[in-house]
Motif scaffolding. Structure first.
Motif, PDB file in Angstrom:
ATOM      1  N   THR A  34       0.767  -1.242   0.270  1.00  0.00           N
ATOM      2  CA  THR A  34       0.116   0.013  -0.153  1.00  0.00           C
ATOM      3  C   THR A  34       0.811   1.091   0.179  1.00  0.00           C
ATOM      4  O   THR A  34       1.860   0.948  -0.040  1.00  0.00           O
ATOM      5  N   GLU A  35       0.102   2.685  -0.301  1.00  0.00           N
ATOM      6  CA  GLU A  35       0.742   3.788  -0.463  1.00  0.00           C
ATOM      7  C   GLU A  35       0.402   4.578   0.874  1.00  0.00           C
ATOM      8  O   GLU A  35      -0.345   4.692   1.023  1.00  0.00           O
ATOM      9  N   GLY A  36       1.101   5.603   1.397  1.00  0.00           N
ATOM     10  CA  GLY A  36       0.723   6.841   2.909  1.00  0.00           C
ATOM     11  C   GLY A  36       2.149   6.060   4.281  1.00  0.00           C
ATOM     12  O   GLY A  36       2.316   4.517   3.661  1.00  0.00           O
ATOM     13  N   PRO A  37       1.666   6.772   5.236  1.00  0.00           N
ATOM     14  CA  PRO A  37       2.424   6.714   6.225  1.00  0.00           C
ATOM     15  C   PRO A  37       2.126   5.546   6.564  1.00  0.00           C
ATOM     16  O   PRO A  37       3.409   5.136   7.730  1.00  0.00           O
ATOM     17  N   ASP A  38       1.261   4.492   6.672  1.00  0.00           N
ATOM     18  CA  ASP A  38       0.628   3.867   7.831  1.00  0.00           C
ATOM     19  C   ASP A  38       1.079   2.262   6.836  1.00  0.00           C
ATOM     20  O   ASP A  38       0.835   1.109   7.317  1.00  0.00           O
ATOM     21  N   ALA A  39       1.846   2.435   6.258  1.00  0.00           N
ATOM     22  CA  ALA A  39       2.051   1.279   4.601  1.00  0.00           C
ATOM     23  C   ALA A  39       2.730   0.339   5.469  1.00  0.00           C
ATOM     24  O   ALA A  39       2.679  -0.713   5.237  1.00  0.00           O
ATOM     25  N   SER A  40       3.812   0.922   6.230  1.00  0.00           N
ATOM     26  CA  SER A  40       4.663  -0.025   6.573  1.00  0.00           C
ATOM     27  C   SER A  40       4.491  -1.094   7.817  1.00  0.00           C
ATOM     28  O   SER A  40       4.558  -1.926   8.377  1.00  0.00           O
TER      29      SER A  40
ATOM     30  N   ALA B  31      -4.073   8.676   5.208  1.00  0.00           N
ATOM     31  CA  ALA B  31      -2.594   7.419   5.686  1.00  0.00           C
ATOM     32  C   ALA B  31      -2.635   6.099   5.062  1.00  0.00           C
ATOM     33  O   ALA B  31      -1.060   5.668   5.681  1.00  0.00           O
ATOM     34  N   GLU B  32      -3.841   5.076   4.832  1.00  0.00           N
ATOM     35  CA  GLU B  32      -3.034   4.747   3.457  1.00  0.00           C
ATOM     36  C   GLU B  32      -3.836   4.042   2.274  1.00  0.00           C
ATOM     37  O   GLU B  32      -5.122   4.218   2.631  1.00  0.00           O
ATOM     38  N   HIS B  33      -3.425   3.634   1.465  1.00  0.00           N
ATOM     39  CA  HIS B  33      -4.652   3.961   0.143  1.00  0.00           C
ATOM     40  C   HIS B  33      -3.740   2.539  -1.069  1.00  0.00           C
ATOM     41  O   HIS B  33      -2.569   1.963  -0.588  1.00  0.00           O
TER      42      HIS B  33
END
Lengths: 152, 67
Positions: A34-40, B31-33
């Motif tokens: 996924t992409e984004g700051p929570d992706a990891s 946040a996440e996608h």
């Protein structure tokens, strides 16, 4: 939300519209990027054992024991309905019942479950705090995905 | 009529080329996608908001889950 969005896009004249019904939670729970700051953040779905001993309601304890023996390395059997929806869990203590006992009568009904997209680190912490060895992972519908074991 | 698709079908469409739209609120998208997706929250889904989308490509919409 997505079915309504798909409907609106068709109203706007888009000819080829698809609705990914399982949504972002399913994608996350499948361990896909996924992409984004929570992706990891690691998710439970990617760490769960997918091949687990399962039997259906109405099966006997003898059947459950066989499923466990066939799976190797397990001490529990998950009980589902015919659609794979989790109904209960049979732990080692219940397997001492006579062979012909129905799993329905000795299973632990309604076990705690988490969704595949649940944060793995948070689950590990909770399981350690409560001294829990394994947690069932299910889709929002209740369909079994697998079992996460703290030893994994 | 909209076609509901599962994960393998989504992946096949992504390989073919698709516009992927997340219709959740902006904060959730940020946040996440899914990789390559754009965000048009459902409440902002208007003819103007989709004007720039290539209509020759298929479009896939998604939210959080099936419930």
């Amino acid at each position: 939300m997505s079915p309504r969005a798909a409907c609106r896009l068709e109203q706007f004249g888009f000819a080829e519209v698809y609705d990914f019904v399982h949504g972002k939670s399913f994608w996350l729970g499948s361990g896909l990027p996924t992409e984004g700051p929570d992706a990891s953040s690691p998710r439970v779905g990617a760490a769960a054992d997918l091949e687990v001993p399962v039997c259906t309601l109405g099966a006997t304890v003898a059947t459950a024991r066989q499923r466990i023996a066939d799976a190797d390395g397990w001490d529990q059997c998950i009980v589902t309905d015919d659609d794979g929806i989790v109904a209960g869990r049979l732990r080692a203590s219940a397997l001492d019942a006579p062979d012909e006992t129905l799993v329905d009568d000795v299973m632990e009904p309604g076990p705690t479950t988490v969704r595949p997209d649940f944060d793995l680190d948070e689950l590990r912490d909770r399981m350690q705090d409560r001294n829990v060895a394994s947690t069932l992972v299910t889709e929002p519908s209740g369909r079994l995905v697998g079992v996460y074991r703290r030893s994994s | 009529m909209t076609t509901s698709i599962d994960l393998p079908q989504l992946q096949a469409l992504i390989d073919r080329g698709v516009t992927l739209i997340e219709v959740l609120p902006e904060a959730e998208y940020e946040a996440e996608h899914l990789p390559g997706s754009i965000n048009i929250p459902l409440k902002q889904l208007t003819p103007a908001s989709v004007e720039q989308i290539d209509r020759s490509q298929p479009v896939v919409v998604y939210c959080w889950d099936a419930l």
